[in-house]
Design a protein around this motif. Sequence first.
Motif, PDB file in Angstrom:
ATOM      1  N   ALA A  86      93.558 -94.268 -48.542  1.00 48.48           N
ATOM      2  CA  ALA A  86      94.467 -94.501 -49.667  1.00 48.48           C
ATOM      3  C   ALA A  86      95.875 -93.993 -49.383  1.00 48.48           C
ATOM      4  CB  ALA A  86      93.927 -93.819 -50.926  1.00 48.48           C
ATOM      5  N   ALA A  87      96.089 -93.358 -48.238  1.00 49.40           N
ATOM      6  CA  ALA A  87      97.389 -92.773 -47.914  1.00 49.40           C
ATOM      7  C   ALA A  87      98.280 -93.792 -47.218  1.00 49.40           C
ATOM      8  CB  ALA A  87      97.215 -91.557 -47.016  1.00 49.40           C
ATOM      9  N   PRO A 140     111.446 -89.752 -65.407  1.00 45.84           N
ATOM     10  CA  PRO A 140     110.192 -89.530 -64.674  1.00 45.84           C
ATOM     11  C   PRO A 140     109.497 -90.812 -64.220  1.00 45.84           C
ATOM     12  CG  PRO A 140     110.336 -88.023 -66.511  1.00 45.84           C
ATOM     13  CD  PRO A 140     111.509 -88.944 -66.644  1.00 45.84           C
ATOM     14  N   TYR A 141     109.629 -91.902 -64.975  1.00 44.60           N
ATOM     15  CA  TYR A 141     109.032 -93.161 -64.525  1.00 44.60           C
ATOM     16  C   TYR A 141     109.575 -93.549 -63.151  1.00 44.60           C
ATOM     17  CZ  TYR A 141     107.353 -94.042 -69.312  1.00 44.60           C
ATOM     18  OH  TYR A 141     106.719 -93.971 -70.524  1.00 44.60           O
ATOM     19  N   VAL A 142     110.871 -93.342 -62.944  1.00 44.28           N
ATOM     20  CA  VAL A 142     111.507 -93.726 -61.676  1.00 44.28           C
ATOM     21  C   VAL A 142     111.056 -92.804 -60.556  1.00 44.28           C
ATOM     22  CG1 VAL A 142     113.707 -93.978 -60.468  1.00 44.28           C
ATOM     23  CG2 VAL A 142     113.499 -94.706 -62.859  1.00 44.28           C
ATOM     24  N   PHE A 143     111.053 -91.492 -60.813  1.00 42.12           N
ATOM     25  CA  PHE A 143     110.647 -90.571 -59.764  1.00 42.12           C
ATOM     26  C   PHE A 143     109.209 -90.818 -59.324  1.00 42.12           C
ATOM     27  CE2 PHE A 143     108.221 -86.804 -58.666  1.00 42.12           C
ATOM     28  CZ  PHE A 143     108.753 -86.596 -57.397  1.00 42.12           C
ATOM     29  N   PHE A 144     108.290 -90.954 -60.275  1.00 38.73           N
ATOM     30  CA  PHE A 144     106.882 -91.105 -59.879  1.00 38.73           C
ATOM     31  C   PHE A 144     106.606 -92.478 -59.280  1.00 38.73           C
ATOM     32  CE2 PHE A 144     106.544 -87.355 -62.535  1.00 38.73           C
ATOM     33  CZ  PHE A 144     105.715 -86.572 -61.759  1.00 38.73           C
ATOM     34  N   PHE A 145     107.410 -93.468 -59.614  1.00 31.67           N
ATOM     35  CA  PHE A 145     107.322 -94.749 -58.902  1.00 31.67           C
ATOM     36  C   PHE A 145     107.617 -94.510 -57.427  1.00 31.67           C
ATOM     37  CE2 PHE A 145     109.343 -98.489 -57.068  1.00 31.67           C
ATOM     38  CZ  PHE A 145     108.460 -99.511 -57.410  1.00 31.67           C
ATOM     39  N   ASP A 146     108.691 -93.786 -57.149  1.00 32.62           N
ATOM     40  CA  ASP A 146     109.038 -93.502 -55.759  1.00 32.62           C
ATOM     41  C   ASP A 146     107.967 -92.661 -55.080  1.00 32.62           C
ATOM     42  OD1 ASP A 146     111.368 -94.934 -55.518  1.00 32.62           O
ATOM     43  OD2 ASP A 146     112.702 -93.241 -55.910  1.00 32.62           O
ATOM     44  N   PHE A 147     107.559 -91.590 -55.725  1.00 31.38           N
ATOM     45  CA  PHE A 147     106.580 -90.700 -55.096  1.00 31.38           C
ATOM     46  C   PHE A 147     105.309 -91.447 -54.719  1.00 31.38           C
ATOM     47  CE2 PHE A 147     103.201 -87.310 -56.048  1.00 31.38           C
ATOM     48  CZ  PHE A 147     103.105 -86.956 -54.709  1.00 31.38           C
ATOM     49  N   LEU A 148     104.758 -92.207 -55.644  1.00 32.35           N
ATOM     50  CA  LEU A 148     103.487 -92.865 -55.376  1.00 32.35           C
ATOM     51  C   LEU A 148     103.622 -94.000 -54.373  1.00 32.35           C
ATOM     52  CD1 LEU A 148     101.894 -92.784 -58.938  1.00 32.35           C
ATOM     53  CD2 LEU A 148     101.237 -91.442 -56.931  1.00 32.35           C
ATOM     54  N   ARG A 149     104.771 -94.700 -54.367  1.00 33.18           N
ATOM     55  CA  ARG A 149     104.889 -95.787 -53.395  1.00 33.18           C
ATOM     56  C   ARG A 149     105.069 -95.261 -51.976  1.00 33.18           C
ATOM     57  NH1 ARG A 149     110.191 -97.855 -51.939  1.00 33.18           N
ATOM     58  NH2 ARG A 149     111.876 -96.628 -52.862  1.00 33.18           N
ATOM     59  N   TYR A 150     105.602 -94.033 -51.839  1.00 36.08           N
ATOM     60  CA  TYR A 150     105.719 -93.441 -50.504  1.00 36.08           C
ATOM     61  C   TYR A 150     104.470 -92.662 -50.104  1.00 36.08           C
ATOM     62  CZ  TYR A 150     110.765 -94.435 -50.346  1.00 36.08           C
ATOM     63  OH  TYR A 150     111.990 -95.052 -50.306  1.00 36.08           O
ATOM     64  N   ALA A 151     103.645 -92.288 -51.064  1.00 36.30           N
ATOM     65  CA  ALA A 151     102.461 -91.486 -50.750  1.00 36.30           C
ATOM     66  C   ALA A 151     101.200 -92.322 -50.577  1.00 36.30           C
ATOM     67  CB  ALA A 151     102.231 -90.448 -51.849  1.00 36.30           C
ATOM     68  N   LEU A 152     101.117 -93.484 -51.271  1.00 34.46           N
ATOM     69  CA  LEU A 152      99.883 -94.254 -51.295  1.00 34.46           C
ATOM     70  C   LEU A 152     100.020 -95.579 -50.556  1.00 34.46           C
ATOM     71  CD1 LEU A 152      98.787 -93.746 -55.018  1.00 34.46           C
ATOM     72  CD2 LEU A 152      98.035 -92.467 -52.989  1.00 34.46           C
ATOM     73  N   GLU A 153      98.910 -96.033 -50.002  1.00 33.65           N
ATOM     74  CA  GLU A 153      98.823 -97.370 -49.391  1.00 33.65           C
ATOM     75  C   GLU A 153      99.336 -98.380 -50.404  1.00 33.65           C
ATOM     76  OE1 GLU A 153      97.100-101.190 -49.285  1.00 33.65           O
ATOM     77  OE2 GLU A 153      96.245 -99.626 -50.580  1.00 33.65           O
ATOM     78  N   ASN A 154     100.198 -99.287 -49.961  1.00 30.57           N
ATOM     79  CA  ASN A 154     100.984-100.105 -50.891  1.00 30.57           C
ATOM     80  C   ASN A 154     100.277-101.328 -51.436  1.00 30.57           C
ATOM     81  OD1 ASN A 154     104.516 -99.756 -49.913  1.00 30.57           O
ATOM     82  ND2 ASN A 154     103.027 -98.250 -50.599  1.00 30.57           N
ATOM     83  N   PHE A 206      98.637 -97.979 -54.456  1.00 30.13           N
ATOM     84  CA  PHE A 206      99.813 -97.775 -55.305  1.00 30.13           C
ATOM     85  C   PHE A 206      99.779 -98.658 -56.557  1.00 30.13           C
ATOM     86  CE2 PHE A 206     104.127 -99.404 -56.297  1.00 30.13           C
ATOM     87  CZ  PHE A 206     104.575 -98.306 -57.010  1.00 30.13           C
ATOM     88  N   PRO A 207      99.522 -99.976 -56.435  1.00 28.41           N
ATOM     89  CA  PRO A 207      99.491-100.798 -57.659  1.00 28.41           C
ATOM     90  C   PRO A 207      98.408-100.385 -58.641  1.00 28.41           C
ATOM     91  CG  PRO A 207      99.669-102.192 -55.708  1.00 28.41           C
ATOM     92  CD  PRO A 207      99.351-100.808 -55.223  1.00 28.41           C
ATOM     93  N   ALA A 208      97.322 -99.778 -58.137  1.00 27.70           N
ATOM     94  CA  ALA A 208      96.265 -99.325 -59.041  1.00 27.70           C
ATOM     95  C   ALA A 208      96.632 -98.018 -59.729  1.00 27.70           C
ATOM     96  CB  ALA A 208      94.960 -99.150 -58.267  1.00 27.70           C
TER      97      ALA A 208
END
Length: 328
Positions: free
Chosen positions: A13-14, A280-294, A298-300
């Motif tokens: 998932a990374a 926070p919506y913007v920050f966590f969008f960035d964090f999760l798209r860089y941390a999780l398989e895209n 990430f979409p899940a």
Amino acid sequence: MSAFWTLPQGEEAALMPGAAYSLPGLFLYSDLVYQCLDQVFDKFGYRIPVAYLYGSPKVRWNCGRLIITDNHYTREDIRRELAGARERGIVPLFTFSAPELSREDLQDPAGNALLALAEEAGAGVIVSSPLLRDHIRAHYPGVEVHASVIMTAFPEQRDAAYYRALARDYDRFVVHPDDNFRLDLLAEIPKDRAEIILNERCVPHCPQRKEHYLSIVQDQAILLGGQGELTNFLDRCPNVPDFKQHASKARNISLTAQETLQLREMGFSLFKLQGRLDIPYVFFFDFLRYALENQLAFPAAYPIFCFSVRNHLKEKERRRRAQAQGKG
């Protein structure tokens, strides 16, 4: 259930297995960061490796992002905030990154009180001033010292020798965001102490970067001292905040997932995100798209976590109104 319908699990998932992250949010939304990490683990069995969480109460040494909140933290509040990060294996970092400090500034009681707490808690500090670095090394030797990205805005030349010097003098250093695209330079610099900023949304080779940092130092001093006029730098900046780029056809220097993976393959392993003043919506969008398989992870994850962001913002507004009514 067929494997086709199962989300990736563990490091599958990374986005970048083996990488770690440095995040904003200390003293702002650390609770949301922890909720995010827990939700990702529950869904994917993957514990995103967050190495550092940075932020600070208002003190004279701050820079990076202008701290405008009027929260007042007691010593116990600060100790609990630091302990909350340490309990999760995360090193908290104070952002003491003002680039222009005098020897007199080093005697600031509030800053030194925080350094004492940092040493007690096993925390660290992000600095831009060699004077402050030497002060910390001399008086608080247990405190980890990071070189801020702000330092990289001032030298006339940033070559491999410059970054090797940062690696020698600091526990960690940040690569200037413009240099993320200089692959020949990146191949030569020390990678074991380097941090790569992923989501810097300024324009390439911004001519106002130095002025921006210095304006934050000036405004922070005014907010603390109550005298003088704010610089209102962002009112004049054509690119920040991000909405000013709405009609631009040019990209900014925020990295794509493919560019990030290329840097990971070069040997970089610590990746930093900015976003203390983002919604926070913007920050966590960035964090999760860089941390999780895209493609699947990430979409899940992101739409689900948005409900936590919404609840956080609603509770924040509820507290603000209650405080306003109490003062009234």
